[in-house]
Scaffold this active site. Structure first.
Site, mmCIF file in Angstrom:
data_model
loop_
_atom_site.group_PDB
_atom_site.id
_atom_site.type_symbol
_atom_site.label_atom_id
_atom_site.label_comp_id
_atom_site.label_asym_id
_atom_site.label_seq_id
_atom_site.Cartn_x
_atom_site.Cartn_y
_atom_site.Cartn_z
ATOM 1 N N ASP A 100 65.004 40.360 42.817
ATOM 2 C CA ASP A 100 65.269 41.688 43.373
ATOM 3 C C ASP A 100 66.009 41.670 44.705
ATOM 4 O O ASP A 100 65.960 42.638 45.458
ATOM 5 C CB ASP A 100 63.936 42.412 43.560
ATOM 6 C CG ASP A 100 62.935 41.564 44.339
ATOM 7 O OD1 ASP A 100 63.380 40.662 45.064
ATOM 8 O OD2 ASP A 100 61.719 41.810 44.229
ATOM 9 N N GLU A 122 62.437 37.520 35.787
ATOM 10 C CA GLU A 122 61.415 38.222 36.585
ATOM 11 C C GLU A 122 61.676 39.736 36.539
ATOM 12 O O GLU A 122 61.742 40.429 37.564
ATOM 13 C CB GLU A 122 61.377 37.723 38.036
ATOM 14 C CG GLU A 122 60.110 38.078 38.780
ATOM 15 C CD GLU A 122 60.110 37.596 40.231
ATOM 16 O OE1 GLU A 122 60.800 38.189 41.070
ATOM 17 O OE2 GLU A 122 59.405 36.608 40.497
ATOM 18 N N GLU A 136 64.082 46.042 47.744
ATOM 19 C CA GLU A 136 63.888 45.296 46.496
ATOM 20 C C GLU A 136 63.505 46.179 45.312
ATOM 21 O O GLU A 136 63.941 45.928 44.186
ATOM 22 C CB GLU A 136 62.839 44.195 46.697
ATOM 23 C CG GLU A 136 63.295 43.037 47.572
ATOM 24 C CD GLU A 136 63.143 43.288 49.075
ATOM 25 O OE1 GLU A 136 62.696 44.394 49.448
ATOM 26 O OE2 GLU A 136 63.484 42.397 49.866
ATOM 27 N N HIS A 213 57.947 38.091 56.437
ATOM 28 C CA HIS A 213 59.398 38.268 56.562
ATOM 29 C C HIS A 213 59.888 39.616 56.058
ATOM 30 O O HIS A 213 61.048 39.957 56.259
ATOM 31 C CB HIS A 213 60.144 37.181 55.779
ATOM 32 C CG HIS A 213 60.088 37.346 54.285
ATOM 33 N ND1 HIS A 213 60.967 38.155 53.609
ATOM 34 C CD2 HIS A 213 59.259 36.846 53.362
ATOM 35 C CE1 HIS A 213 60.681 38.125 52.320
ATOM 36 N NE2 HIS A 213 59.649 37.342 52.138
ATOM 37 N N ARG A 215 61.398 43.078 55.152
ATOM 38 C CA ARG A 215 62.225 44.001 55.931
ATOM 39 C C ARG A 215 61.431 45.250 56.344
ATOM 40 O O ARG A 215 61.528 45.700 57.479
ATOM 41 C CB ARG A 215 63.421 44.428 55.071
ATOM 42 C CG ARG A 215 64.728 44.550 55.785
ATOM 43 C CD ARG A 215 65.840 44.660 54.763
ATOM 44 N NE ARG A 215 66.500 43.390 54.581
ATOM 45 C CZ ARG A 215 67.631 43.055 55.188
ATOM 46 N NH1 ARG A 215 68.219 43.908 55.986
ATOM 47 N NH2 ARG A 215 68.176 41.876 54.981
ATOM 48 N N HIS A 245 60.060 32.245 59.002
ATOM 49 C CA HIS A 245 61.375 32.591 58.451
ATOM 50 C C HIS A 245 62.426 32.488 59.559
ATOM 51 O O HIS A 245 62.116 32.703 60.733
ATOM 52 C CB HIS A 245 61.280 34.019 57.909
ATOM 53 C CG HIS A 245 62.421 34.460 57.038
ATOM 54 N ND1 HIS A 245 63.673 34.719 57.537
ATOM 55 C CD2 HIS A 245 62.494 34.692 55.711
ATOM 56 C CE1 HIS A 245 64.466 35.109 56.550
ATOM 57 N NE2 HIS A 245 63.783 35.085 55.418
HETATM 58 C C1 UD1 Z 1 65.993 38.176 51.659
HETATM 59 C C2 UD1 Z 1 65.796 39.192 50.540
HETATM 60 C C3 UD1 Z 1 64.316 39.375 50.257
HETATM 61 C C4 UD1 Z 1 63.637 38.048 50.012
HETATM 62 C C5 UD1 Z 1 63.924 37.105 51.168
HETATM 63 C C6 UD1 Z 1 63.355 35.745 50.883
HETATM 64 C C7 UD1 Z 1 67.441 40.991 50.411
HETATM 65 C C8 UD1 Z 1 67.786 42.365 50.836
HETATM 66 N N1 UD1 Z 1 66.317 40.487 50.949
HETATM 67 O O1 UD1 Z 1 65.448 38.736 52.844
HETATM 68 O O2 UD1 Z 1 64.162 40.188 49.098
HETATM 69 O O3 UD1 Z 1 62.241 38.271 49.930
HETATM 70 O O4 UD1 Z 1 65.342 36.967 51.329
HETATM 71 O O5 UD1 Z 1 63.236 34.972 52.041
HETATM 72 O O6 UD1 Z 1 68.148 40.387 49.632
HETATM 73 N N2 UD1 Z 1 68.601 33.458 58.077
HETATM 74 C C9 UD1 Z 1 69.094 32.257 58.547
HETATM 75 N N3 UD1 Z 1 69.191 31.188 57.683
HETATM 76 C C10 UD1 Z 1 68.793 31.259 56.382
HETATM 77 C C11 UD1 Z 1 68.293 32.481 55.912
HETATM 78 C C12 UD1 Z 1 68.208 33.569 56.763
HETATM 79 O O7 UD1 Z 1 69.429 32.128 59.714
HETATM 80 O O8 UD1 Z 1 68.886 30.252 55.659
HETATM 81 C C13 UD1 Z 1 68.464 34.613 59.000
HETATM 82 C C14 UD1 Z 1 69.816 35.273 59.337
HETATM 83 O O9 UD1 Z 1 69.791 35.703 60.661
HETATM 84 C C15 UD1 Z 1 69.830 36.480 58.397
HETATM 85 C C16 UD1 Z 1 68.345 36.861 58.406
HETATM 86 O O10 UD1 Z 1 67.647 35.618 58.394
HETATM 87 O O11 UD1 Z 1 70.654 37.528 58.867
HETATM 88 C C17 UD1 Z 1 67.921 37.731 57.248
HETATM 89 O O12 UD1 Z 1 68.410 37.195 56.002
HETATM 90 P P1 UD1 Z 1 68.692 38.190 54.745
HETATM 91 O O13 UD1 Z 1 69.166 37.374 53.609
HETATM 92 O O14 UD1 Z 1 69.522 39.330 55.188
HETATM 93 O O15 UD1 Z 1 67.305 38.821 54.434
HETATM 94 P P2 UD1 Z 1 65.849 38.210 54.282
HETATM 95 O O16 UD1 Z 1 64.969 38.942 55.227
HETATM 96 O O17 UD1 Z 1 65.901 36.728 54.322
HETATM 97 N N1 UDP Z 2 58.411 28.715 50.817
HETATM 98 C C1 UDP Z 2 58.949 27.487 51.233
HETATM 99 N N2 UDP Z 2 58.889 27.160 52.566
HETATM 100 C C2 UDP Z 2 58.337 27.996 53.501
HETATM 101 C C3 UDP Z 2 57.815 29.242 53.062
HETATM 102 C C4 UDP Z 2 57.872 29.582 51.725
HETATM 103 O O1 UDP Z 2 59.437 26.711 50.417
HETATM 104 O O2 UDP Z 2 58.302 27.643 54.689
HETATM 105 C C5 UDP Z 2 58.488 29.078 49.380
HETATM 106 C C6 UDP Z 2 57.197 29.518 48.745
HETATM 107 O O3 UDP Z 2 56.521 28.416 48.152
HETATM 108 C C7 UDP Z 2 57.662 30.527 47.700
HETATM 109 C C8 UDP Z 2 58.952 31.084 48.280
HETATM 110 O O4 UDP Z 2 59.337 30.203 49.330
HETATM 111 O O5 UDP Z 2 57.973 29.905 46.474
HETATM 112 C C9 UDP Z 2 58.750 32.469 48.791
HETATM 113 O O6 UDP Z 2 59.875 32.859 49.522
HETATM 114 P P1 UDP Z 2 59.864 34.102 50.511
HETATM 115 O O7 UDP Z 2 58.488 34.364 50.973
HETATM 116 O O8 UDP Z 2 60.920 33.821 51.520
HETATM 117 O O9 UDP Z 2 60.425 35.279 49.575
HETATM 118 P P2 UDP Z 2 59.734 36.285 48.537
HETATM 119 O O10 UDP Z 2 59.009 35.490 47.533
HETATM 120 O O11 UDP Z 2 58.859 37.209 49.331
HETATM 121 O O12 UDP Z 2 60.911 37.015 47.974
#
Ligand code: UD1
Ligand code: UDP
Length: 392
Positions: A100, A122, A136, A213, A215, A245
Site C-alpha cells: 500500500d 497483500e 495507505e 514511523h 505518517r 526509521h
Molecule cells: C513509506 C511508506 C509507508 C511504509 C514505510 C515503510 C508511503 C507513502 N509510505 O513511509 O507506507 O510503511 O515506507 O518504512 O509510501 N529515508 C531515508 N532513507 C531511507 C528511507 C527513508 O533517509 O532509506 C527518509 C527520507 O528523509 C525520506 C523519509 O525517510 O524522505 C520518509 O520516507 P518515505 O518513503 O517518504 O516515507 P516513509 O515514512 O518511509
Molecule cells: N524491519 C527491519 N529493520 C528495522 C525495523 C523493521 O528489517 O530496523 C522490518 C520488520 O521486520 C518488518 C518491516 O521491516 O518486516 C516493517 O517495515 P516498516 O515498519 O518500515 O513498514 P510497514 O510494515 O509499517 O509498512
C-alpha cells in the site's frame, strides 16, 4: 501454453515491500515457466539496500527516487513518469505490486495504463477509514480497482474484497509472504553489529522493542517518545531498544526524549536478520508498523500497537495484539500492565500464525501461473495452530 514465457515484472521501493516480495521474486527467478524482471523505484535507499543485500536480490532497474522530505505527490509523479519507459521497454504481461505504499499504488497504475495485468500481493487489507493509515488505505483501494488478481493474505482480507464486489474467482488466499521471509530468517546465523545488542544475547534482562514511523503518527510522535521515556525511567532494570526509521521527523521527535537514558538503545534501522533476532529476544513489542504486527505474533511476542485502528485484526482477535492509540498515558498504562503483571502478560504471549505458513510465495506463483496460462492454482492458505518460530 503460450509460445513465449510470460514476463512478470515485480515493482517495489520501500523496506517492507522488499521483504515481502523477496520470497516471490526468488520463486519466480527459479521457475522456468516465467521471465522475471525486477524494478526498484528506490523510494527508500539505505533501508532498501539492507534488504536487497540480505535476500541477494539485484534489481534489473533502480530508479533511485529517494530524496529527503519528498511530498507524496512528488514521489508519485516521479515514480509514474520513471516507470512508464521501463514498462514500455519490457512489455510485461504482469506487473506485481505489493502492499500500500506510494510505490505500490504507482506501479499498479502504471502497469494498468500500459495494458499489463496487475497482480496485487497483500490485497484486501482495510481499516475502513480513508485517512488512517494515510495515505495507505487510499492506496490499497486504488490498487484494488486496477488489479486482475488479488492475492489476499487471509480470509478476512478476502471478505473485505468481496464486500467491494471483487469477483471471487479473482481472489486467492495465499497467506502473507512476510511469514515466508521470517521462516527464511529463522535459518540464518545472526550476529549483532551493535555491541549493546550483542551483549543482550548473554543476559536475561527484559527487552522492550519499539518502532514507529507512520505518517499519521508524526504529530503524535513526541507522545510516543514521552511514553518510552516514562517506561524506561519506571523500569531501569529493563532495556528499551529503538531501531529508528531514517525519517528525520521521526528521529527529531523521539530521540531527544530518550537518548540520554542509560537503559535505552537507539540504533539506525537494523538489517532484517538482526531486527527479527532482536524481536525474538524481546519480551514486549510497541509498534505502529504493519509488518511487525504480523511477525511478532508468530514469535509469541505480545504487541501493543500505537494506532487507533488496524487493517490486521486477526492477531487482535487471537489476543496477541492490542490497539493502544498514541496517547502517552495510555501507552504507559498498557505497557506497565504487561511488564508488572505476569498473568496479563501470559494471556497475550501466545504464538499464533494467522498471517501465514511459509507457503505464500508458492501460492502466489501458482496463481500467477494460472492467470498467464502456464499452470494451476494450489490449495489456499488456512490458518492453523503452528509451533512458534524462533529466530537468531
Ligand atoms: C513509506 C511508506 C509507508 C511504509 C514505510 C515503510 C508511503 C507513502 N509510505 O513511509 O507506507 O510503511 O515506507 O518504512 O509510501 N529515508 C531515508 N532513507 C531511507 C528511507 C527513508 O533517509 O532509506 C527518509 C527520507 O528523509 C525520506 C523519509 O525517510 O524522505 C520518509 O520516507 P518515505 O518513503 O517518504 O516515507 P516513509 O515514512 O518511509
Ligand atoms: N524491519 C527491519 N529493520 C528495522 C525495523 C523493521 O528489517 O530496523 C522490518 C520488520 O521486520 C518488518 C518491516 O521491516 O518486516 C516493517 O517495515 P516498516 O515498519 O518500515 O513498514 P510497514 O510494515 O509499517 O509498512
Amino acid at each position: 501454453m503460450p509460445l513465449t514465457k510470460p514476463k512478470i515484472m515485480t515493482v517495489y521501493g520501500t523496506r517492507p515491500e522488499a521483504i515481502k516480495v523477496a520470497p516471490v521474486v526468488t520463486a519466480l527467478q527459479a521457475d522456468d515457466r516465467f521471465d522475471s524482471v525486477v524494478v526498484s523505484t528506490g523510494q527508500h535507499r539505505e533501508m532498501l539496500e539492507q534488504v536487497n543485500q540480505r535476500f541477494g536480490i539485484v534489481p534489473d532497474y533502480d530508479m533511485a527516487l529517494m530524496k529527503p522530505g519528498q511530498s507524496l505527490n512528488e514521489i508519485v509523479s516521479r515514480a509514474l513518469s520513471g516507470l512508464h519507459p521501463i514498462i514500455m521497454e519490457e512489455q510485461p504481461d504482469v506487473v506485481i505490486s505489493q502492499g500500500d505504499t506510494s510505490t505500490a499504488m504507482t506501479a499498479a497504475l502504471a502497469g494498468f495504463h500500459c495494458g499489463a495485468r496487475v497482480v496485487h500481493l497483500e490485497a484486501g487489507l482495510r481499516t475502513g477509514d480513508i485517512h488512517s493509515p494515510f495515505p495507505e488505505e487510499a492506496n490499497r483501494k486504488i490498487i484494488g480497482q486496477v488489479t486482475s488478481l488479488h492475492l489476499a493474505p487471509t480470509q478476512e482480507s478476502r471478505e473485505n474484497l468481496r464486500r467491494e464486489n471483487i469477483r471471487s474467482r479473482d481472489i486467492v488466499v495465499t497467506g502473507n509472504t512476510v511469514i515466508d521471509a521470517l521462516l527464511a530468517a529463522s535459518k540464518w546465523q545472526v550476529h549483532f553489529d551493535d555491541p549493546r545488542l550483542a551483549a543482550l544475547t548473554e543476559t536475561d534482562e527484559k527487552v522492550v522493542l519499539v518502532t514507529t514511523h507512520r505518517r499519521e503518527n508524526l504529530e503524535a510522535m513526541a507522545e510516543i517518545g514521552g511514553a518510552v521515556q516514562d517506561l524506561a525511567m519506571s523500569y531501569p532494570q529493563h532495556v528499551f531498544a529503538l531501531p529508528l526509521h531514517l525519517n528525520p521527523r521521526v528521529r527529531n521527535a523521539v530521540m531527544p526524549q530518550v537518548e540520554v537514558l542509560p537503559n535505552v538503545i537507539i540504533t539506525d534501522p537494523l538489517p532484517y536478520d538482526q531486527f527479527t533476532a532482536l524481536m525474538n529476544r524481546s519480551y514486549l513489542v510497541l509498534t505502529d508498523s504493519g509488518g511487525v504486527q504480523e511477525e511478532a505474533p508468530s514469535l509469541g511476542k505480545p504487541v501493543l500497537v500505537m494506532r487507533e485502528n488496524t487493517e490486521r485484526p486477526e492477531a487482535v482477535v487471537a489476543g496477541t495484539v492490542k490497539l493502544v492509540g498514541t496517547d502517552r498515558e495510555r501507552i504507559v498504562a498498557e505497557a506497565k500492565n504487561l511488564l508488572s503483571h505476569e498473568a496479563a502478560y501470559k494471556a497475550m504471549a501466545n504464538a499464533v500464525n494467522p498471517y501465514g505458513d511459509g507457503q505464500a510465495a508458492d501460492r502466489a506463483v501458482a496463481a500467477i501461473a494460472q492467470l498467464t496460462g502456464v499452470g494451476e492454482r494450489i490449495e489456499e492458505f488456512e490458518p492453523q495452530l503452528l509451533e512458534p518460530t524462533s529466530v537468531g
